[in-house]
Design a protein around this motif. Structure first.
Motif, PDB file in Angstrom:
ATOM      1  N   LYS A   9       0.854  -1.187   0.000  1.00  0.00           N
ATOM      2  CA  LYS A   9       0.000   0.000   0.000  1.00  0.00           C
ATOM      3  C   LYS A   9       0.887   1.232   0.000  1.00  0.00           C
ATOM      4  O   LYS A   9       1.890   1.293   0.714  1.00  0.00           O
ATOM      5  N   ALA A  11       1.165   4.969   1.062  1.00  0.00           N
ATOM      6  CA  ALA A  11       0.560   5.962   1.948  1.00  0.00           C
ATOM      7  C   ALA A  11       0.641   7.348   1.318  1.00  0.00           C
ATOM      8  O   ALA A  11       1.650   7.707   0.713  1.00  0.00           O
ATOM      9  N   SER A  13       0.111  10.154   3.182  1.00  0.00           N
ATOM     10  CA  SER A  13       0.492  11.119   4.212  1.00  0.00           C
ATOM     11  C   SER A  13       1.143  10.379   5.376  1.00  0.00           C
ATOM     12  O   SER A  13       1.031   9.146   5.491  1.00  0.00           O
ATOM     13  N   SER A  15       0.222  10.613   8.495  1.00  0.00           N
ATOM     14  CA  SER A  15      -0.852  10.109   9.353  1.00  0.00           C
ATOM     15  C   SER A  15      -1.434   8.808   8.805  1.00  0.00           C
ATOM     16  O   SER A  15      -1.762   7.892   9.571  1.00  0.00           O
ATOM     17  N   GLU A  16      -1.560   8.716   7.478  1.00  0.00           N
ATOM     18  CA  GLU A  16      -2.061   7.471   6.889  1.00  0.00           C
ATOM     19  C   GLU A  16      -1.073   6.331   7.107  1.00  0.00           C
ATOM     20  O   GLU A  16      -1.472   5.201   7.420  1.00  0.00           O
ATOM     21  N   ALA A  17       0.209   6.612   6.974  1.00  0.00           N
ATOM     22  CA  ALA A  17       1.225   5.577   7.200  1.00  0.00           C
ATOM     23  C   ALA A  17       1.182   5.076   8.638  1.00  0.00           C
ATOM     24  O   ALA A  17       1.273   3.862   8.889  1.00  0.00           O
ATOM     25  N   SER A  19      -1.413   5.138  10.649  1.00  0.00           N
ATOM     26  CA  SER A  19      -2.652   4.363  10.807  1.00  0.00           C
ATOM     27  C   SER A  19      -2.508   2.962  10.226  1.00  0.00           C
ATOM     28  O   SER A  19      -2.948   1.974  10.828  1.00  0.00           O
ATOM     29  N   LEU A  20      -1.878   2.859   9.070  1.00  0.00           N
ATOM     30  CA  LEU A  20      -1.672   1.549   8.456  1.00  0.00           C
ATOM     31  C   LEU A  20      -0.771   0.673   9.323  1.00  0.00           C
ATOM     32  O   LEU A  20      -1.000  -0.541   9.452  1.00  0.00           O
ATOM     33  N   GLU A  23      -2.811  -0.660  12.187  1.00  0.00           N
ATOM     34  CA  GLU A  23      -3.749  -1.702  11.762  1.00  0.00           C
ATOM     35  C   GLU A  23      -3.044  -2.996  11.362  1.00  0.00           C
ATOM     36  O   GLU A  23      -3.667  -4.068  11.348  1.00  0.00           O
ATOM     37  N   ILE A  51       4.362  -0.734   3.474  1.00  0.00           N
ATOM     38  CA  ILE A  51       3.728   0.581   3.439  1.00  0.00           C
ATOM     39  C   ILE A  51       4.727   1.555   2.820  1.00  0.00           C
ATOM     40  O   ILE A  51       5.731   1.916   3.433  1.00  0.00           O
ATOM     41  N   ILE A  56       5.557  10.542  -0.229  1.00  0.00           N
ATOM     42  CA  ILE A  56       4.808  11.482   0.617  1.00  0.00           C
ATOM     43  C   ILE A  56       5.517  12.833   0.561  1.00  0.00           C
ATOM     44  O   ILE A  56       6.656  12.964   1.025  1.00  0.00           O
TER      45      ILE A  56
END
Length: 285
Positions: A9, A11, A13, A15-17, A19-20, A23, A51, A56
């Motif tokens: 995946k 990312a 941003s 913040s998305e990285a 979050s991933l 998870e 990730i 980014i």
């Protein structure tokens, strides 16, 4: 060898990285990939998810701040060594970066990826320690800043906590009269340091007022600050005699590395030799 199957995946941003990562606890961050992919091929690392943070925008920049320089973690080695602001302030960063791998590695490999991997023979850690840099990281509990002297904790081991990623490296403004260099005895195939030494020296009126010396490749525990060598220089004349005396104490008390490239005895000898060369360069001798 071919890596095991892995999901991927990209990312968009930081913040998305983060979050991933939260998870997917066994996921790995992919930036340049020059350390992670070989480890995956050897099945030394088999994450279920990669990730990708290399694209980014908020992680790839180099900017001047308060006379120092801030470097985004996704900046490549080439970004760093070709930057005029770094060239004019931090000789050790330029010299270390130019000695990393080959052109392909320098064009794709990243500063953040290298220091997060913390190979005990990598070049950046010694340069960052000698320059009193700090490393900014961000994770599920927020952001924090870690001095480079406290970031590298051991063999492929750093102060990064679960779910954190490196976001930025901050180099403080160099003091007036200071100069930094990096010298390395390298393994010719991999170009990793058998012994690497970074030195930053401040001279006022011919007297050394501050000196910081750091090694990589020497210790099985990774890069480290050699406080004894630095302390032996302060208050002394910037001369070859001063350097010779201080460098003789190089790597005293360190847990020396030993492999088929160099014995402990040889590494100790090289630490002294390269401390002398780095300090002579930093003193302009």
């Amino acid at each position: 060898m071919i890596p095991q199957a892995v999901d991927y995946k990209r990312a968009g941003s930081v913040s998305e990285a983060i979050s991933l990562l939260a998870e997917n606890p066994d996921a790995k961050i992919l930036a340049g990939g020059h350390s992670l992919i070989p480890a995956m091929k050897l099945r030394l690392n088999s994450p279920s998810l990669l990730i990708d943070i290399a694209r980014i925008p908020e992680l790839r920049y180099i900017e001047v701040r308060d006379g120092g320089v801030a470097i985004g973690a996704a900046s490549t080695h080439h970004d760093i060594i070709s930057n005029a602001d770094i060239q004019s302030r931090y000789g050790a960063m330029i010299e270390a970066g130019e000695l990393i791998g080959d052109t392909q590695v320098r064009n794709v490999g990243t500063l953040g990826g290298s220091i997060a991997h913390a190979d005990p023979s990598a070049d950046w850690p010694a340069a960052l320690i000698a320059l009193n840099a700090s490393i900014k990281v961000e994770g599920p509990n927020g952001a924090r800043e870690i001095p480079a002297t406290e970031f590298f904790l051991g063999f492929f081991y750093t102060a990064l906590e679960e779910g954190e990623i490196v976001t930025e490296v901050v180099l403080p403004a160099p003091a007036a009269g200071s100069r930094s260099v990096y010298r390395k005895f390298m393994q010719p195939a991999s170009r990793f340091a058998i012994v690497g030494c970074a030195a930053s020296v401040t001279i006022d009126g011919g007297t050394i007022t501050d000196a910081t010396v750091a090694f990589t490749g020497v210790s099985a525990d990774g890069a480290f600050l050699d406080e004894a060598v630095g302390a032996a220089l302060v208050g002394k004349a910037a001369s070859l005699e001063t350097i010779e005396a201080a460098a003789n104490a190089a790597a005293e008390g360190a847990e020396l590395n030993e492999d088929h490239y160099a014995s402990k005895t040889y590494r100790k000898h090289l630490a002294k030799v390269y401390a002398k060369r780095a300090l002579a360069g930093a003193c302009g001798l």
